[in-house]
Design an enzyme around this catalytic site. Structure first.
Site, mmCIF file in Angstrom:
data_model
loop_
_atom_site.group_PDB
_atom_site.id
_atom_site.type_symbol
_atom_site.label_atom_id
_atom_site.label_comp_id
_atom_site.label_asym_id
_atom_site.label_seq_id
_atom_site.Cartn_x
_atom_site.Cartn_y
_atom_site.Cartn_z
ATOM 1 C CG ASP A 107 -2.015 -0.971 1.229
ATOM 2 O OD1 ASP A 107 -2.208 -1.610 0.192
ATOM 3 O OD2 ASP A 107 -2.703 -1.101 2.252
ATOM 4 C CD GLN A 137 -0.664 7.909 -2.276
ATOM 5 O OE1 GLN A 137 0.360 8.554 -2.446
ATOM 6 N NE2 GLN A 137 -1.055 7.488 -1.083
ATOM 7 N NE ARG A 158 -4.053 -1.583 -4.559
ATOM 8 C CZ ARG A 158 -3.599 -1.831 -3.308
ATOM 9 N NH1 ARG A 158 -3.361 -0.839 -2.466
ATOM 10 N NH2 ARG A 158 -3.392 -3.063 -2.906
ATOM 11 C CE LYS A 161 -11.359 8.817 -8.652
ATOM 12 N NZ LYS A 161 -12.783 9.238 -8.604
ATOM 13 C CG HIS A 202 -14.982 2.037 -4.534
ATOM 14 N ND1 HIS A 202 -14.199 2.788 -3.694
ATOM 15 C CD2 HIS A 202 -14.839 0.758 -4.143
ATOM 16 C CE1 HIS A 202 -13.594 1.999 -2.829
ATOM 17 N NE2 HIS A 202 -13.957 0.763 -3.083
ATOM 18 N NE ARG A 260 -8.758 5.352 7.346
ATOM 19 C CZ ARG A 260 -7.850 4.658 8.024
ATOM 20 N NH1 ARG A 260 -7.421 5.098 9.175
ATOM 21 N NH2 ARG A 260 -7.358 3.529 7.536
HETATM 22 P P1 FAD Z 1 -14.426 8.584 -5.265
HETATM 23 O O1 FAD Z 1 -13.683 9.619 -6.026
HETATM 24 O O2 FAD Z 1 -14.434 8.671 -3.766
HETATM 25 O O3 FAD Z 1 -15.908 8.529 -5.794
HETATM 26 C C1 FAD Z 1 -16.172 8.467 -7.193
HETATM 27 C C2 FAD Z 1 -17.442 7.694 -7.438
HETATM 28 O O4 FAD Z 1 -17.254 6.304 -7.057
HETATM 29 C C3 FAD Z 1 -18.624 8.155 -6.622
HETATM 30 O O5 FAD Z 1 -19.266 9.250 -7.232
HETATM 31 C C4 FAD Z 1 -19.484 6.893 -6.614
HETATM 32 O O6 FAD Z 1 -20.140 6.721 -7.857
HETATM 33 C C5 FAD Z 1 -18.465 5.789 -6.487
HETATM 34 N N1 FAD Z 1 -18.225 5.507 -5.048
HETATM 35 C C6 FAD Z 1 -17.141 5.851 -4.310
HETATM 36 N N2 FAD Z 1 -17.270 5.424 -3.028
HETATM 37 C C7 FAD Z 1 -18.479 4.828 -2.956
HETATM 38 C C8 FAD Z 1 -19.215 4.232 -1.891
HETATM 39 N N3 FAD Z 1 -18.714 4.162 -0.645
HETATM 40 N N4 FAD Z 1 -20.425 3.711 -2.166
HETATM 41 C C9 FAD Z 1 -20.937 3.774 -3.419
HETATM 42 N N5 FAD Z 1 -20.291 4.351 -4.461
HETATM 43 C C10 FAD Z 1 -19.093 4.876 -4.236
HETATM 44 N N6 FAD Z 1 -5.376 5.064 -1.020
HETATM 45 C C11 FAD Z 1 -4.079 5.341 -0.719
HETATM 46 O O7 FAD Z 1 -3.720 6.508 -0.527
HETATM 47 N N7 FAD Z 1 -3.164 4.313 -0.621
HETATM 48 C C12 FAD Z 1 -3.484 3.014 -0.862
HETATM 49 O O8 FAD Z 1 -2.624 2.123 -0.765
HETATM 50 C C13 FAD Z 1 -4.839 2.724 -1.221
HETATM 51 N N8 FAD Z 1 -5.216 1.455 -1.507
HETATM 52 C C14 FAD Z 1 -6.494 1.238 -1.969
HETATM 53 C C15 FAD Z 1 -6.855 -0.049 -2.372
HETATM 54 C C16 FAD Z 1 -8.101 -0.279 -2.936
HETATM 55 C C17 FAD Z 1 -8.465 -1.658 -3.397
HETATM 56 C C18 FAD Z 1 -9.026 0.806 -3.060
HETATM 57 C C19 FAD Z 1 -10.380 0.595 -3.668
HETATM 58 C C20 FAD Z 1 -8.694 2.055 -2.607
HETATM 59 C C21 FAD Z 1 -7.447 2.293 -2.051
HETATM 60 N N9 FAD Z 1 -7.084 3.564 -1.613
HETATM 61 C C22 FAD Z 1 -5.779 3.805 -1.278
HETATM 62 C C23 FAD Z 1 -8.117 4.627 -1.425
HETATM 63 C C24 FAD Z 1 -8.209 5.571 -2.620
HETATM 64 O O9 FAD Z 1 -7.065 6.404 -2.656
HETATM 65 C C25 FAD Z 1 -9.470 6.466 -2.547
HETATM 66 O O10 FAD Z 1 -9.384 7.263 -1.393
HETATM 67 C C26 FAD Z 1 -10.775 5.714 -2.493
HETATM 68 O O11 FAD Z 1 -10.758 4.570 -3.295
HETATM 69 C C27 FAD Z 1 -11.933 6.640 -2.968
HETATM 70 O O12 FAD Z 1 -11.791 6.985 -4.343
HETATM 71 P P2 FAD Z 1 -12.651 6.279 -5.503
HETATM 72 O O13 FAD Z 1 -11.831 6.308 -6.743
HETATM 73 O O14 FAD Z 1 -13.018 4.914 -5.069
HETATM 74 O O15 FAD Z 1 -13.957 7.092 -5.683
#
Ligand code: FAD
Length: 279
Positions: A107, A137, A158, A161, A202, A260
Site C-alpha cells: 500500500d 496516488q 495499483r 486517487k 469504485h 473512516r
Molecule cells: P471517489 O472519487 O471517492 O468517488 C467516485 C465515485 O465512485 C462516486 O461518485 C461513486 O459513484 C463511487 N463511489 C465511491 N465510493 C463509494 C461508496 N462508498 N459507495 C458507493 N459508491 C461509491 N489510497 C491510498 O492513498 N493508498 C493506498 O494504498 C490505497 N489502496 C487502496 C486499495 C483499494 C483496493 C481501493 C479501492 C482504494 C485504495 N485507496 C488507497 C483509497 C483511494 O485512494 C481512494 O481514497 C478511495 O478509493 C476513494 O476513491 P474512488 O476512486 O473509489 O472514488
C-alpha cells in the site's frame, strides 16, 4: 468480536474469519487482497509481529487453495522505525510469499513514505520478477514521474486517487483535477505497462475508462475495490469476466478503519446509524 455494524467493512478479527469471507467471495468469482489492520508502529516489536503474522497468513492462503493475495502497509512493518526495518520486514514477507506462490501488494501511505516505498518495491519486484505490486496516488503531482520509473520495472501497479490529506504544493486538492490526473495516468499505464494495470477505484467512470483502454491497447487489467463498498458491482463485474479483487481488511485493530469508512460517505454513515438503532 466485531459488532455486526462493522462487519460490512471488516472480515473478522482472525485470519480464519478472513479466509471464510474469502471463500464466499471466491464462490462469487471475486478474488481477495487480505490486509491485516495496523499502521504507524513507532517501535520495532509490533512491526516485527505483524510481519510474522503476514508470513503465517501467506502459509494459510497457500494451504487453503483460495484465490487471495496480501497487501501490506509500510508503517505497519516498520517504516516509522526506520527505512531499513521496513525494507527488511518487507523482504522477509516477499520471500515467504514468493515461496508459496502468493502475490504481495505494498500500500502507499502519505508523501513522506513514497521514496522508501518505491525503492523497496523496486528491489523486490526485480528480485521476484514481478511477484510484488505497489500502489501510486493520482493526487500526488510526483506520480507522473514515478510512473515513468515504474513502467520499466516488472510487477503490477495499483492506481488510486489518494486517501491522504497532502500539502497543496505537492498534491492536487481539487476533486476534478485529481480525476483528470487519474484518467491521464490510467491511459499512460495501459499504453506502457506490460504486467497489467490495477484500477483501485469504485468510480464507475474510471472503471468504464479502464474497459475502453483495455479494448484499445489490449493490456490486462483488474479492478480492485474495498470490502463493503459497491459489493454488488464487484460481483456483477466478475460475472462479466472482468478480474475483480476485493480488498479485505481484518484484525483486532478494526475500529479506526471502520470509523473512516463510516464517515467518508453519507450513505455509509446512515447505514451505520441504522444498524445502531436496529432499523
Ligand atoms: P471517489 O472519487 O471517492 O468517488 C467516485 C465515485 O465512485 C462516486 O461518485 C461513486 O459513484 C463511487 N463511489 C465511491 N465510493 C463509494 C461508496 N462508498 N459507495 C458507493 N459508491 C461509491 N489510497 C491510498 O492513498 N493508498 C493506498 O494504498 C490505497 N489502496 C487502496 C486499495 C483499494 C483496493 C481501493 C479501492 C482504494 C485504495 N485507496 C488507497 C483509497 C483511494 O485512494 C481512494 O481514497 C478511495 O478509493 C476513494 O476513491 P474512488 O476512486 O473509489 O472514488
Amino acid at each position: 468480536m466485531i459488532p455486526p455494524i462493522a462487519s460490512r467493512f471488516v472480515a473478522g478479527e482472525s485470519p480464519a474469519a478472513a479466509l471464510d469471507h474469502v471463500d464466499d467471495l471466491n464462490d462469487q468469482g471475486v478474488k481477495a487482497i487480505l490486509n491485516l489492520l495496523g499502521e504507524h508502529y513507532e517501535e520495532r516489536p509490533p512491526a516485527d509481529e505483524d510481519a510474522a503474522a503476514y508470513e503465517d497468513l501467506v502459509r494459510d492462503i497457500s494451504g487453503s487453495g483460495l484465490d487471495a493475495c496480501i497487501s501490506v502497509k509500510p508503517s505497519q512493518i516498520g517504516l516509522d522505525v526506520g527505512d531499513d526495518v521496513f525494507a527488511e520486514n518487507l523482504a522477509d514477507i516477499a520471500a515467504v510469499a514468493d515461496e508459496h506462490g502468493v502475490f504481495t501488494w505494498v500500500d502507499m501511505e502519505d508523501h513522506e513514505t513514497t521514496d522508501a516505498t518505491l525503492d523497496a518495491f523496486e528491489d523486490l519486484t526485480t528480485e521476484y520478477e514481478g511477484g510484488v505490486g505497489v500502489c501510486v496516488q493520482a493526487n500526488l503531482k510526483r506520480t507522473e514521474e514515478d510512473l515513468e520509473r515504474l513502467a520499466d520495472l516488472p510487477g503490477k501497479v495499483r492506481l488510486v486517487k489518494g486517501a491522504y490529506d497532502e500539502p497543496r504544493e505537492l498534491a492536487y486538492k481539487n476533486k476534478e483535477r485529481v480525476n483528470e490526473a487519474y484518467r491521464t495516468y490510467l491511459k499512460f499505464m495501459f499504453q506502457e505497462f506490460d504486467d497489467g494495470v490495477a484500477v483501485g477505484s469504485h468510480d464507475p467512470e474510471m472503471i468504464a475508462l479502464a474497459r475502453d483502454l483495455h479494448d484499445e491497447y489490449g493490456t490486462d487489467y483488474e479492478i480492485q475495490m474495498l470490502m463493503g463498498v459497491r459489493d454488488d458491482a464487484q460481483v456483477e463485474l466478475a460475472a462479466e469476466d472482468v478480474e475483480v479483487w476485493q480488498y479485505v481488511p481484518y484484525g483486532d485493530k478494526w475500529f479506526s478503519y471502520f470509523y473512516r469508512r463510516a464517515m467518508e460517505r453519507k450513505e455509509n454513515m446512515l447505514f451505520a446509524l441504522r444498524a445502531v438503532l436496529g432499523r
